[in-house]
Design an enzyme around this catalytic site. Structure first.
Site, PDB file in Angstrom:
ATOM      1  N   GLY A  68     -37.886  -0.456  25.244  1.00  0.00           N
ATOM      2  CA  GLY A  68     -37.764  -0.064  23.849  1.00  0.00           C
ATOM      3  C   GLY A  68     -36.827  -1.009  23.126  1.00  0.00           C
ATOM      4  O   GLY A  68     -36.121  -1.810  23.757  1.00  0.00           O
ATOM      5  N   GLN A  92     -30.654  -3.447  16.661  1.00  0.00           N
ATOM      6  CA  GLN A  92     -30.342  -4.335  17.798  1.00  0.00           C
ATOM      7  C   GLN A  92     -30.680  -5.790  17.485  1.00  0.00           C
ATOM      8  O   GLN A  92     -30.177  -6.699  18.142  1.00  0.00           O
ATOM      9  CB  GLN A  92     -31.092  -3.888  19.061  1.00  0.00           C
ATOM     10  CG  GLN A  92     -30.610  -2.550  19.615  1.00  0.00           C
ATOM     11  CD  GLN A  92     -31.356  -2.148  20.862  1.00  0.00           C
ATOM     12  OE1 GLN A  92     -32.431  -1.566  20.790  1.00  0.00           O
ATOM     13  NE2 GLN A  92     -30.808  -2.451  22.018  1.00  0.00           N
ATOM     14  N   CYS A 139     -29.035  -0.611  28.488  1.00  0.00           N
ATOM     15  CA  CYS A 139     -29.298  -0.937  27.087  1.00  0.00           C
ATOM     16  C   CYS A 139     -29.188  -2.452  26.941  1.00  0.00           C
ATOM     17  O   CYS A 139     -28.233  -3.053  27.453  1.00  0.00           O
ATOM     18  CB  CYS A 139     -28.281  -0.236  26.185  1.00  0.00           C
ATOM     19  SG  CYS A 139     -28.483  -0.620  24.437  1.00  0.00           S
ATOM     20  N   LEU A 140     -30.149  -3.030  26.235  1.00  0.00           N
ATOM     21  CA  LEU A 140     -30.131  -4.486  26.054  1.00  0.00           C
ATOM     22  C   LEU A 140     -28.918  -4.924  25.243  1.00  0.00           C
ATOM     23  O   LEU A 140     -28.538  -6.086  25.276  1.00  0.00           O
ATOM     24  CB  LEU A 140     -31.435  -4.940  25.378  1.00  0.00           C
ATOM     25  CG  LEU A 140     -32.714  -4.593  26.165  1.00  0.00           C
ATOM     26  CD1 LEU A 140     -33.956  -4.923  25.350  1.00  0.00           C
ATOM     27  CD2 LEU A 140     -32.736  -5.319  27.502  1.00  0.00           C
ATOM     28  N   HIS A 161     -33.051   7.544  23.233  1.00  0.00           N
ATOM     29  CA  HIS A 161     -32.142   6.387  23.258  1.00  0.00           C
ATOM     30  C   HIS A 161     -32.357   5.512  22.016  1.00  0.00           C
ATOM     31  O   HIS A 161     -31.396   5.111  21.351  1.00  0.00           O
ATOM     32  CB  HIS A 161     -32.421   5.599  24.548  1.00  0.00           C
ATOM     33  CG  HIS A 161     -31.643   4.342  24.729  1.00  0.00           C
ATOM     34  ND1 HIS A 161     -30.718   4.161  25.743  1.00  0.00           N
ATOM     35  CD2 HIS A 161     -31.645   3.164  24.044  1.00  0.00           C
ATOM     36  CE1 HIS A 161     -30.191   2.962  25.668  1.00  0.00           C
ATOM     37  NE2 HIS A 161     -30.747   2.313  24.640  1.00  0.00           N
ATOM     38  N   GLU A 162     -33.626   5.238  21.685  1.00  0.00           N
ATOM     39  CA  GLU A 162     -33.906   4.352  20.534  1.00  0.00           C
ATOM     40  C   GLU A 162     -33.548   5.040  19.215  1.00  0.00           C
ATOM     41  O   GLU A 162     -33.012   4.411  18.304  1.00  0.00           O
ATOM     42  CB  GLU A 162     -35.381   3.915  20.530  1.00  0.00           C
ATOM     43  CG  GLU A 162     -35.839   3.152  21.764  1.00  0.00           C
ATOM     44  CD  GLU A 162     -34.936   1.998  22.151  1.00  0.00           C
ATOM     45  OE1 GLU A 162     -34.265   1.415  21.277  1.00  0.00           O
ATOM     46  OE2 GLU A 162     -34.877   1.682  23.360  1.00  0.00           O
ATOM     47  N   HIS A 191     -29.968   4.785  18.460  1.00  0.00           N
ATOM     48  CA  HIS A 191     -29.555   3.489  17.890  1.00  0.00           C
ATOM     49  C   HIS A 191     -29.577   3.535  16.354  1.00  0.00           C
ATOM     50  O   HIS A 191     -28.769   2.878  15.695  1.00  0.00           O
ATOM     51  CB  HIS A 191     -30.497   2.367  18.340  1.00  0.00           C
ATOM     52  CG  HIS A 191     -30.134   1.728  19.648  1.00  0.00           C
ATOM     53  ND1 HIS A 191     -28.939   1.066  19.858  1.00  0.00           N
ATOM     54  CD2 HIS A 191     -30.818   1.612  20.821  1.00  0.00           C
ATOM     55  CE1 HIS A 191     -28.904   0.586  21.100  1.00  0.00           C
ATOM     56  NE2 HIS A 191     -30.024   0.904  21.706  1.00  0.00           N
TER      57      HIS A 191
HETATM   58  O1  K1U Z   1     -32.699   0.079  23.591  1.00  0.00           O
HETATM   59  C1  K1U Z   1     -32.616  -0.749  24.466  1.00  0.00           C
HETATM   60  O2  K1U Z   1     -31.624  -1.434  24.596  1.00  0.00           O
HETATM   61  C2  K1U Z   1     -33.731  -0.935  25.462  1.00  0.00           C
HETATM   62  C3  K1U Z   1     -33.482  -0.162  26.741  1.00  0.00           C
HETATM   63  C4  K1U Z   1     -34.119   1.205  26.586  1.00  0.00           C
HETATM   64  C5  K1U Z   1     -33.839   2.230  27.630  1.00  0.00           C
HETATM   65  C6  K1U Z   1     -33.535   1.934  28.931  1.00  0.00           C
HETATM   66  C7  K1U Z   1     -33.310   2.921  29.852  1.00  0.00           C
HETATM   67  C8  K1U Z   1     -33.384   4.206  29.469  1.00  0.00           C
HETATM   68  C9  K1U Z   1     -33.673   4.497  28.183  1.00  0.00           C
HETATM   69  C10 K1U Z   1     -33.897   3.514  27.264  1.00  0.00           C
HETATM   70  C11 K1U Z   1     -34.097  -0.932  27.892  1.00  0.00           C
HETATM   71  O3  K1U Z   1     -35.258  -1.142  27.928  1.00  0.00           O
HETATM   72  S1  K1U Z   1     -33.046  -1.494  29.150  1.00  0.00           S
HETATM   73  C12 K1U Z   1     -34.163  -2.276  30.322  1.00  0.00           C
HETATM   74  C13 K1U Z   1     -34.962  -1.312  31.124  1.00  0.00           C
HETATM   75  O4  K1U Z   1     -34.600  -0.169  31.259  1.00  0.00           O
HETATM   76  C14 K1U Z   1     -36.230  -1.738  31.754  1.00  0.00           C
HETATM   77  C15 K1U Z   1     -36.684  -3.019  31.633  1.00  0.00           C
HETATM   78  C16 K1U Z   1     -37.882  -3.398  32.245  1.00  0.00           C
HETATM   79  C17 K1U Z   1     -38.605  -2.491  32.963  1.00  0.00           C
HETATM   80  C18 K1U Z   1     -38.155  -1.205  33.086  1.00  0.00           C
HETATM   81  C19 K1U Z   1     -36.961  -0.825  32.490  1.00  0.00           C
HETATM   82 ZN    ZN Z   2     -30.318   0.490  23.701  1.00  0.00          ZN
END
Ligand code: K1U
Ligand code: ZN
Length: 170
Positions: free
Chosen positions: A46, A51, A93-94, A135-136, A139
Site C-alpha cells: 500500500g 508518503q 511501513c515504507l 494503516h493507509e 497515514h
Molecule cells: O504504507 C506503507 O508504508 C506501505 C506498507 C503497508 C503495510 C505493511 C504492513 C502492514 C500493513 C500495511 C508496506 O507495504 S511495508 C512492505 C510490506 O509489508 C510488504 C512488501 C512486499 C510484500 C509483502 C509485504
Molecule cells: Zn505506512
C-alpha cells in the site's frame, strides 16, 4: 510512469492531516499511477499520498501475492465506516525504515470512498487487506503505526532512527 521519493520518519509531511480530494483531473490520475509504480518498486502492499509528499486523501493498495500482484486499487477519500473484532499484525511501513512491530487493529472493516472515475466504492475487508486499509487511512490523518505502539518502543525507535540519520549525514 515514475517512481517517486518516499518521505521517511521524522519528515513533518507524515504528521499532517490531509485534505479531501475535490476533483479528479489528469494531474491526480498521473499521481495515482506514479504512486502505484512507487509501491510496486519499493515493494509495498500500500501507499498513501502524504508518503510521496502530497497531503491529500488518496491511497493505492495491492495485497495480492507474487504473480497475482499487478492489479492495484486506488481509493479517494477513504473512510472506515464499520469495524469489528481484533487482530495483531507485525506491521512495517515504507516511511519507517528498518522497523517492524506488532500492532493491534480491527479484524474486519468496511471502507468507503470513490475511485478515479468518481464512482462510489465499498470494500469489506478482513485479514491483511483490513490491516493495510487501516494503516493507509491512518497515514491520511498523520498517524504512523509507531503511534499505535508503546511509548517506550516508539522512543527507542526514534533514538535509533535519529542516530541512523546523523550517521548518513556525516
Ligand atoms: O504504507 C506503507 O508504508 C506501505 C506498507 C503497508 C503495510 C505493511 C504492513 C502492514 C500493513 C500495511 C508496506 O507495504 S511495508 C512492505 C510490506 O509489508 C510488504 C512488501 C512486499 C510484500 C509483502 C509485504
Ligand atoms: Zn505506512
Amino acid at each position: 510512469m515514475a517512481v517517486l521519493d518516499i518521505r521517511t520518519f521524522p519528515d513533518p509531511m507524515l504528521t499532517q492531516q490531509c485534505s479531501e480530494v475535490q476533483e479528479v483531473d489528469d494531474e491526480l490520475r498521473e499521481l495515482a499511477a506514479d504512486m502505484a509504480d512507487t509501491m510496486y518498486e519499493a515493494p509495498g502492499i500500500g501507499l498513501a499520498a502524504p508518503q510521496v509528499g502530497r497531503p491529500i486523501r488518496m491511497i493505492v493498495f495491492d495485497c495480492e501475492e507474487d504473480e497475482a500482484r499487478g492489479n492495484h486499487q486506488v481509493l479517494l477519500n477513504p473512510r472506515v465506516v464499520d469495524q469489528d473484532g481484533e487482530q495483531v499484525f507485525n506491521e512495517g511501513c515504507l516511511s519507517v525504515p528498518d522497523y517492524t512491530c506488532d500492532v493491534k487493529r480491527a479484524e474486519r472493516v468496511t471502507v468507503t470512498g470513490t475511485d478515479l472515475e468518481g464512482q462510489p466504492v465499498e470494500i469489506e475487508a478482513d485479514g491483511l487487506l483490513a490491516v493495510c486499509l487501516q494503516h493507509e487511512i491512518d497515514h491520511l490523518s498523520g498517524t504512523l503505526f509507531i503511534d499505535r505502539i508503546s511509548q517506550l518502543k516508539r522512543s527507542l525507535y526514534r533514538k535509533r532512527r535519529m542516530k541512523q540519520i546523523r550517521r548518513e549525514a556525516s
